[in-house]
Design a protein around this motif. Structure first.
Motif, PDB file in Angstrom:
ATOM      1  N   LEU A  24       0.827  -1.206   0.000  1.00 30.52           N
ATOM      2  CA  LEU A  24       0.000   0.000   0.000  1.00 30.52           C
ATOM      3  C   LEU A  24       0.860   1.254   0.000  1.00 30.52           C
ATOM      4  CD1 LEU A  24      -2.966  -0.870   2.409  1.00 30.52           C
ATOM      5  CD2 LEU A  24      -2.766  -1.203  -0.065  1.00 30.52           C
ATOM      6  N   GLN A  25       1.952   1.227   0.723  1.00 29.82           N
ATOM      7  CA  GLN A  25       2.867   2.371   0.714  1.00 29.82           C
ATOM      8  C   GLN A  25       3.413   2.615  -0.693  1.00 29.82           C
ATOM      9  OE1 GLN A  25       5.458   0.841   3.800  1.00 29.82           O
ATOM     10  NE2 GLN A  25       4.808   2.426   5.245  1.00 29.82           N
ATOM     11  N   ALA A  26       3.815   1.541  -1.363  1.00 28.93           N
ATOM     12  CA  ALA A  26       4.353   1.666  -2.719  1.00 28.93           C
ATOM     13  C   ALA A  26       3.281   2.158  -3.683  1.00 28.93           C
ATOM     14  CB  ALA A  26       4.907   0.320  -3.186  1.00 28.93           C
ATOM     15  N   TYR A  27       2.065   1.683  -3.509  1.00 25.39           N
ATOM     16  CA  TYR A  27       0.953   2.111  -4.371  1.00 25.39           C
ATOM     17  C   TYR A  27       0.706   3.613  -4.212  1.00 25.39           C
ATOM     18  CZ  TYR A  27      -3.777   2.325  -6.310  1.00 25.39           C
ATOM     19  OH  TYR A  27      -4.885   2.655  -7.044  1.00 25.39           O
ATOM     20  N   PRO A  54       1.071   1.971   9.544  1.00 22.58           N
ATOM     21  CA  PRO A  54       1.404   3.394   9.589  1.00 22.58           C
ATOM     22  C   PRO A  54       0.439   4.240   8.753  1.00 22.58           C
ATOM     23  CG  PRO A  54       2.852   2.261   8.059  1.00 22.58           C
ATOM     24  CD  PRO A  54       1.997   1.204   8.695  1.00 22.58           C
ATOM     25  N   GLU A  55       0.368   5.521   9.062  1.00 17.44           N
ATOM     26  CA  GLU A  55      -0.563   6.413   8.374  1.00 17.44           C
ATOM     27  C   GLU A  55      -0.205   6.617   6.902  1.00 17.44           C
ATOM     28  OE1 GLU A  55      -1.062  10.068  10.448  1.00 17.44           O
ATOM     29  OE2 GLU A  55      -1.999   9.133  12.204  1.00 17.44           O
ATOM     30  N   ASP A  56       1.041   6.380   6.529  1.00 15.05           N
ATOM     31  CA  ASP A  56       1.403   6.584   5.125  1.00 15.05           C
ATOM     32  C   ASP A  56       1.000   5.408   4.236  1.00 15.05           C
ATOM     33  OD1 ASP A  56       3.289   4.695   5.894  1.00 15.05           O
ATOM     34  OD2 ASP A  56       5.028   5.818   5.149  1.00 15.05           O
ATOM     35  N   ALA A  57       0.273   4.436   4.813  1.00  8.78           N
ATOM     36  CA  ALA A  57      -0.227   3.306   4.017  1.00  8.78           C
ATOM     37  C   ALA A  57      -1.661   3.529   3.565  1.00  8.78           C
ATOM     38  CB  ALA A  57      -0.135   2.010   4.819  1.00  8.78           C
TER      39      ALA A  57
END
Length: 292
Positions: A40-43, A73-76
């Motif tokens: 999800l972070q990479a997306y 984490p929130e960045d996901a």
């Protein structure tokens, strides 16, 4: 035929937003799945938006706190839409009257906090006396480890009194770590079998998808079309069925609730997958062992 993929990145360029399930996809009720978080972070780093779309019967702020403790984490993610919030809209606009009997755990108390988006909410009173109730609110069983049939006497009285049930979580079961627990959907299913009336919210029902789209728009995705949204989840009767009903593509995470039926040596088996979705009559666009 449903296409089995190895990673979200295999298809992510075709979608601008994900409606991503939580339990069984991003965490197991205890810990986050590191590969799913990384996916999800990479997306998001590539410009995609992530709506965490969950059948949790709680406000989104509580869900955000919970998953942070699990290690998400929130960045996901960009925003959260919960079945609890969708059901709260109905509750505070009077769908089951103003005096309700609550079936659920103490941790779900936040469900009864009024929503700011309702200008003139119905004043809700909770009662432990079914004879005084105008309706039943179910956020889950009193004891998620007990068979829902233990609630039959309460449900029979509610049905005899003609009380409608507002079900805030359509999931039947979840796996907390390695232990299976019952959810609100199991209680509601029993109530319907007994002849009771259920108003259901959350996946696969439309109200929670309307909320997901509103939250996506609020987060900056108002111009994203239906054809550019991908639903991700491990529930064939919730995530996949809901996506089909909304006309959006789906990625079925087979390593969650359906792992025993579909997996062989820890990976999805095409023949078993085909047999499973054939039995359910619901065909996801893609399938993946675990979100990564």
């Amino acid at each position: 035929m449903t296409q089995i993929i190895e990673a979200l990145s295999d298809i992510s360029d075709d979608y601008d937003a994900l409606f991503c399930d939580l339990w069984g996809c991003l965490h197991d009720g205890i810990d986050a799945f590191p590969e799913a978080v990384a996916a999800l972070q990479a997306y998001r780093e590539r410009g995609g938006m992530v709506v965490l779309l969950t059948n949790a019967p709680r406000p989104r702020a509580e869900v955000a706190e919970q998953i942070a403790k699990f290690g998400v984490p929130e960045d996901a993610w960009d925003t959260i839409a919960t079945s609890g919030d969708a059901a709260r809209v109905a509750l505070f606009t009077g769908s089951v009257g103003s005096t309700v009997f609550h079936i659920g755990e103490p941790k779900d108390e936040g469900f009864f906090e009024p929503l700011a988006i309702i200008d003139d909410p119905v004043e809700i009173t909770r009662t432990k006396d079914l004879s005084q109730a105008t309706g039943v609110v179910c956020t889950g069983p009193f004891d998620p480890t007990a068979d829902p049939s233990t609630l039959r006497p309460i449900l029979l009285e509610a049905k005899t009194r003609g009380l409608p049930m507002l079900n805030a979580n359509p999931d039947i079961v979840v796996d907390r770590g390695g232990a299976r627990e019952f959810c609100g959907g199991a209680v509601a299913q029993l109530y319907e079998q007994m002849g009771g009336t259920v108003h259901a919210f959350g996946k696969p029902h439309p109200p929670v998808y309307d909320m997901a789209r509103r939250r996506l728009s609020e987060a900056g995705g108002s111009d994203i079309s239906e054809g550019r949204i991908l639903a991700v989840g491990d529930g064939i009767l919730t995530d996949v069925k809901g996506a089909i009903g909304e006309g959006i593509d789906s990625l079925f995470v087979t390593g969650g609730l359906a792992a025993a039926e579909i997996h062989q040596d820890g990976t999805p088996d095409q023949a078993r997958l085909d047999a499973f979705i054939g039995k359910e009559g619901l065909s996801p666009t893609y399938a993946i062992g675990m979100l990564r």
